[in-house]
Scaffold this motif. Structure first.
Motif, PDB file in Angstrom:
ATOM      1  N   ASP A 135      -7.122   4.873  -0.016  1.00 19.27           N
ATOM      2  CA  ASP A 135      -5.754   5.350  -0.274  1.00 19.27           C
ATOM      3  C   ASP A 135      -4.875   4.242  -0.850  1.00 19.27           C
ATOM      4  OD1 ASP A 135      -6.548   7.769   0.707  1.00 19.27           O
ATOM      5  OD2 ASP A 135      -5.610   7.532   2.672  1.00 19.27           O
ATOM      6  N   ILE A 136      -5.034   3.017  -0.334  1.00 23.67           N
ATOM      7  CA  ILE A 136      -4.250   1.893  -0.847  1.00 23.67           C
ATOM      8  C   ILE A 136      -4.622   1.608  -2.302  1.00 23.67           C
ATOM      9  CG2 ILE A 136      -3.774  -0.581  -0.632  1.00 23.67           C
ATOM     10  CD1 ILE A 136      -4.353  -0.283   2.385  1.00 23.67           C
ATOM     11  N   TYR A 137      -5.925   1.555  -2.570  1.00 22.59           N
ATOM     12  CA  TYR A 137      -6.378   1.287  -3.939  1.00 22.59           C
ATOM     13  C   TYR A 137      -5.945   2.422  -4.864  1.00 22.59           C
ATOM     14  CZ  TYR A 137      -9.351  -0.648  -7.583  1.00 22.59           C
ATOM     15  OH  TYR A 137      -9.798  -1.223  -8.744  1.00 22.59           O
ATOM     16  N   GLY A 138      -6.043   3.648  -4.364  1.00 23.68           N
ATOM     17  CA  GLY A 138      -5.663   4.799  -5.182  1.00 23.68           C
ATOM     18  C   GLY A 138      -4.188   4.805  -5.516  1.00 23.68           C
ATOM     19  N   ILE A 139      -3.336   4.485  -4.540  1.00 23.07           N
ATOM     20  CA  ILE A 139      -1.890   4.492  -4.788  1.00 23.07           C
ATOM     21  C   ILE A 139      -1.502   3.371  -5.745  1.00 23.07           C
ATOM     22  CG2 ILE A 139      -1.178   3.003  -2.878  1.00 23.07           C
ATOM     23  CD1 ILE A 139       0.638   6.199  -3.876  1.00 23.07           C
ATOM     24  N   LYS A 140      -2.205   2.243  -5.675  1.00 25.24           N
ATOM     25  CA  LYS A 140      -1.906   1.124  -6.569  1.00 25.24           C
ATOM     26  C   LYS A 140      -2.317   1.432  -8.011  1.00 25.24           C
ATOM     27  CE  LYS A 140      -2.044  -2.703  -3.215  1.00 25.24           C
ATOM     28  NZ  LYS A 140      -0.710  -3.240  -3.513  1.00 25.24           N
ATOM     29  N   GLN A 141      -3.279   2.348  -8.181  1.00 24.02           N
ATOM     30  CA  GLN A 141      -3.736   2.721  -9.521  1.00 24.02           C
ATOM     31  C   GLN A 141      -3.076   3.996 -10.044  1.00 24.02           C
ATOM     32  OE1 GLN A 141      -5.871   0.534 -10.985  1.00 24.02           O
ATOM     33  NE2 GLN A 141      -5.747  -0.623  -9.075  1.00 24.02           N
ATOM     34  N   ALA A 142      -2.305   4.667  -9.206  1.00 23.96           N
ATOM     35  CA  ALA A 142      -1.763   5.978  -9.563  1.00 23.96           C
ATOM     36  C   ALA A 142      -0.683   5.884 -10.645  1.00 23.96           C
ATOM     37  CB  ALA A 142      -1.195   6.660  -8.324  1.00 23.96           C
ATOM     38  N   ASP A 143      -0.654   6.896 -11.519  1.00 23.40           N
ATOM     39  CA  ASP A 143       0.384   6.977 -12.557  1.00 23.40           C
ATOM     40  C   ASP A 143       1.709   7.433 -11.949  1.00 23.40           C
ATOM     41  OD1 ASP A 143      -1.534   6.308 -14.450  1.00 23.40           O
ATOM     42  OD2 ASP A 143      -2.112   8.400 -14.741  1.00 23.40           O
ATOM     43  N   HIS A 144       1.640   8.273 -10.915  1.00 21.32           N
ATOM     44  CA  HIS A 144       2.838   8.830 -10.295  1.00 21.32           C
ATOM     45  C   HIS A 144       2.622   8.810  -8.785  1.00 21.32           C
ATOM     46  CE1 HIS A 144       6.061  11.633  -9.284  1.00 21.32           C
ATOM     47  NE2 HIS A 144       6.521  11.500 -10.522  1.00 21.32           N
ATOM     48  N   THR A 145       3.303   7.905  -8.083  1.00 19.36           N
ATOM     49  CA  THR A 145       3.040   7.694  -6.655  1.00 19.36           C
ATOM     50  C   THR A 145       3.330   8.934  -5.808  1.00 19.36           C
ATOM     51  OG1 THR A 145       5.261   6.744  -6.424  1.00 19.36           O
ATOM     52  CG2 THR A 145       3.441   5.212  -6.754  1.00 19.36           C
ATOM     53  N   ILE A 146       4.447   9.612  -6.074  1.00 23.81           N
ATOM     54  CA  ILE A 146       4.809  10.785  -5.271  1.00 23.81           C
ATOM     55  C   ILE A 146       3.773  11.896  -5.448  1.00 23.81           C
ATOM     56  CG2 ILE A 146       6.526  12.604  -4.918  1.00 23.81           C
ATOM     57  CD1 ILE A 146       8.678  10.608  -5.643  1.00 23.81           C
ATOM     58  N   ALA A 147       3.348  12.114  -6.691  1.00 20.84           N
ATOM     59  CA  ALA A 147       2.333  13.136  -6.948  1.00 20.84           C
ATOM     60  C   ALA A 147       1.034  12.801  -6.233  1.00 20.84           C
ATOM     61  CB  ALA A 147       2.095  13.254  -8.452  1.00 20.84           C
ATOM     62  N   TYR A 148       0.659  11.520  -6.253  1.00 26.05           N
ATOM     63  CA  TYR A 148      -0.576  11.105  -5.588  1.00 26.05           C
ATOM     64  C   TYR A 148      -0.499  11.366  -4.085  1.00 26.05           C
ATOM     65  CZ  TYR A 148      -4.550   8.236  -4.203  1.00 26.05           C
ATOM     66  OH  TYR A 148      -5.736   7.818  -3.676  1.00 26.05           O
ATOM     67  N   ILE A 149       0.626  11.019  -3.477  1.00 25.18           N
ATOM     68  CA  ILE A 149       0.793  11.193  -2.039  1.00 25.18           C
ATOM     69  C   ILE A 149       0.769  12.672  -1.657  1.00 25.18           C
ATOM     70  CG2 ILE A 149       2.471  10.965  -0.152  1.00 25.18           C
ATOM     71  CD1 ILE A 149       3.249   8.248  -1.396  1.00 25.18           C
ATOM     72  N   ILE A 150       1.391  13.513  -2.466  1.00 26.37           N
ATOM     73  CA  ILE A 150       1.403  14.947  -2.163  1.00 26.37           C
ATOM     74  C   ILE A 150       0.006  15.539  -2.273  1.00 26.37           C
ATOM     75  CG2 ILE A 150       2.198  17.205  -2.991  1.00 26.37           C
ATOM     76  CD1 ILE A 150       4.886  15.882  -3.612  1.00 26.37           C
ATOM     77  N   TRP A 151      -0.732  15.207  -3.334  1.00 28.04           N
ATOM     78  CA  TRP A 151      -2.099  15.708  -3.467  1.00 28.04           C
ATOM     79  C   TRP A 151      -3.012  15.135  -2.393  1.00 28.04           C
ATOM     80  CZ3 TRP A 151      -4.307  19.482  -6.373  1.00 28.04           C
ATOM     81  CH2 TRP A 151      -3.507  20.068  -7.369  1.00 28.04           C
ATOM     82  N   LEU A 152      -2.656  13.935  -1.888  1.00 25.32           N
ATOM     83  CA  LEU A 152      -3.447  13.319  -0.829  1.00 25.32           C
ATOM     84  C   LEU A 152      -3.367  14.135   0.469  1.00 25.32           C
ATOM     85  CD1 LEU A 152      -5.151  10.698  -0.495  1.00 25.32           C
ATOM     86  CD2 LEU A 152      -3.107   9.613   0.450  1.00 25.32           C
ATOM     87  N   MET A 153      -2.351  14.972   0.579  1.00 23.58           N
ATOM     88  CA  MET A 153      -2.200  15.806   1.772  1.00 23.58           C
ATOM     89  C   MET A 153      -3.317  16.838   1.903  1.00 23.58           C
ATOM     90  SD  MET A 153       1.943  16.349   1.545  1.00 23.58           S
ATOM     91  CE  MET A 153       2.062  17.500   2.943  1.00 23.58           C
ATOM     92  N   PHE A 154      -4.105  17.028   0.845  1.00 18.92           N
ATOM     93  CA  PHE A 154      -5.205  17.989   0.892  1.00 18.92           C
ATOM     94  C   PHE A 154      -6.487  17.408   1.487  1.00 18.92           C
ATOM     95  CE2 PHE A 154      -2.762  20.105  -2.573  1.00 18.92           C
ATOM     96  CZ  PHE A 154      -2.710  21.378  -2.037  1.00 18.92           C
ATOM     97  N   ILE A 155      -6.504  16.102   1.814  1.00 20.03           N
ATOM     98  CA  ILE A 155      -7.768  15.490   2.243  1.00 20.03           C
ATOM     99  C   ILE A 155      -8.304  16.098   3.537  1.00 20.03           C
ATOM    100  CG2 ILE A 155      -7.265  13.295   1.101  1.00 20.03           C
ATOM    101  CD1 ILE A 155      -6.682  12.131   3.904  1.00 20.03           C
TER     102      ILE A 155
END
Length: 281
Positions: free
Chosen positions: A162-182
């Protein structure tokens, strides 16, 4: 770190502590986790229409995070099946804390000084102090400790992904919201196995479940935002305030007996956190 980062970490700690206490008072945690993950996925489904679609690489990280999260809950359920959560949780937290710092120092090429490692050791000692040594040696079943280490390993893997993914994400809020599906696979598995229990629990405690879901996700979003901008070795020690807050909330609001061991542990963790911020790089 900036004041905003400290504020977000305090919010994370408060959310995490309150969420943990909600889980602690639940009679059937597997059913609760299933309900929580289904409600979280429903909230995420509502929110994804307001954010851009993440990149392909972000979906890869989210998928890997989901696998690690599912494995973590499997091993945690096995470890907690015959053992007391209140004794095993601190051990799990200490393993995860140390593993995350050691692996992230290598992955993200972070420089951790000797003084910082001393502070980290103090915090780890404080976390482990919550569990008496006799309880560790009396873990039931020959695979109990192995399951616990498996939960810590996959929990660490999920956090690092998750840390690596958020650091590489184009849009942090979008990444966090989609991460809620894990947690959706866990929710589906739990629904298939405990459908009636989950439906009954949602009908009975929908307010607590929604509140728990919001606390969990808001808190996790806060710490991911901080880690997007700062080093893991700088921010992660402060995140252990959740243990201190959990002790305080349990003592003052749930009227739990804090005990000398828990109070001393909270003090040691606080001292370690303060030292890490004063003497850290």
């Amino acid at each position: 770190m900036e004041v905003l980062s400290y504020l977000l970490l305090v919010i994370y700690a408060l959310c995490s502590a309150t969420y943990s206490l909600f889980i602690k008072v639940s009679a059937n945690r597997l059913v609760l986790f299933g309900a929580l993950n289904l409600v979280t996925a429903l909230i995420a489904f509502i929110l994804i229409w307001f954010v851009p679609l993440p990149s392909t690489s972000s979906f890869l990280f989210i998928g890997l995070s989901s696998i690690a999260y599912t494995c973590m809950l499997y091993f945690a359920a096995k470890a907690y099946d015959q053992n007391d959560l209140s004794y095993l949780a601190p051990i799990n937290a200490a393993f995860k804390f140390l593993l995350t710092l050691m692996i992230s120092a290598f992955i993200f090429a972070e420089s951790v000084t000797g003084v910082e490692w001393i502070c980290i050791s103090i915090i780890t000692f404080g976390i482990l102090l919550k569990t008496p040594l006799s309880k560790i040696t009396n873990i039931k079943s020959d695979k109990g400790l192995l399951y616990l280490m498996g939960a810590a390993f996959f929990g660490t893997a999920q956090f690092l992904i998750d840390i690596y993914g958020i650091k590489q994400a184009d849009h942090t809020i979008a990444y966090i919201i989609w991460l809620m599906f894990i947690g959706l696979p866990v929710g589906i598995i739990a629904l298939a196995k405990y459908r009636r229990s989950i439906i009954a629990l949602v009908n009975k405690e929908k307010g607590q479940i929604i509140a728990s879901s919001l606390l969990d996700n808001v808190g996790y979003a806060c710490i991911l935002f901080v880690l997007y901008y700062t080093e893991v070795s700088e921010a992660l020690p402060v995140s252990n305030l959740n243990i201190v807050f959990a002790t305080l909330i349990g003592a003052f609001f749930l009227k739990e007996k804090a005990g000398h061991r828990r109070i001393i542990a909270a003090i040691i963790i606080t001292v370690g956190i303060m030292a890490s911020q004063i003497y850290g790089t």
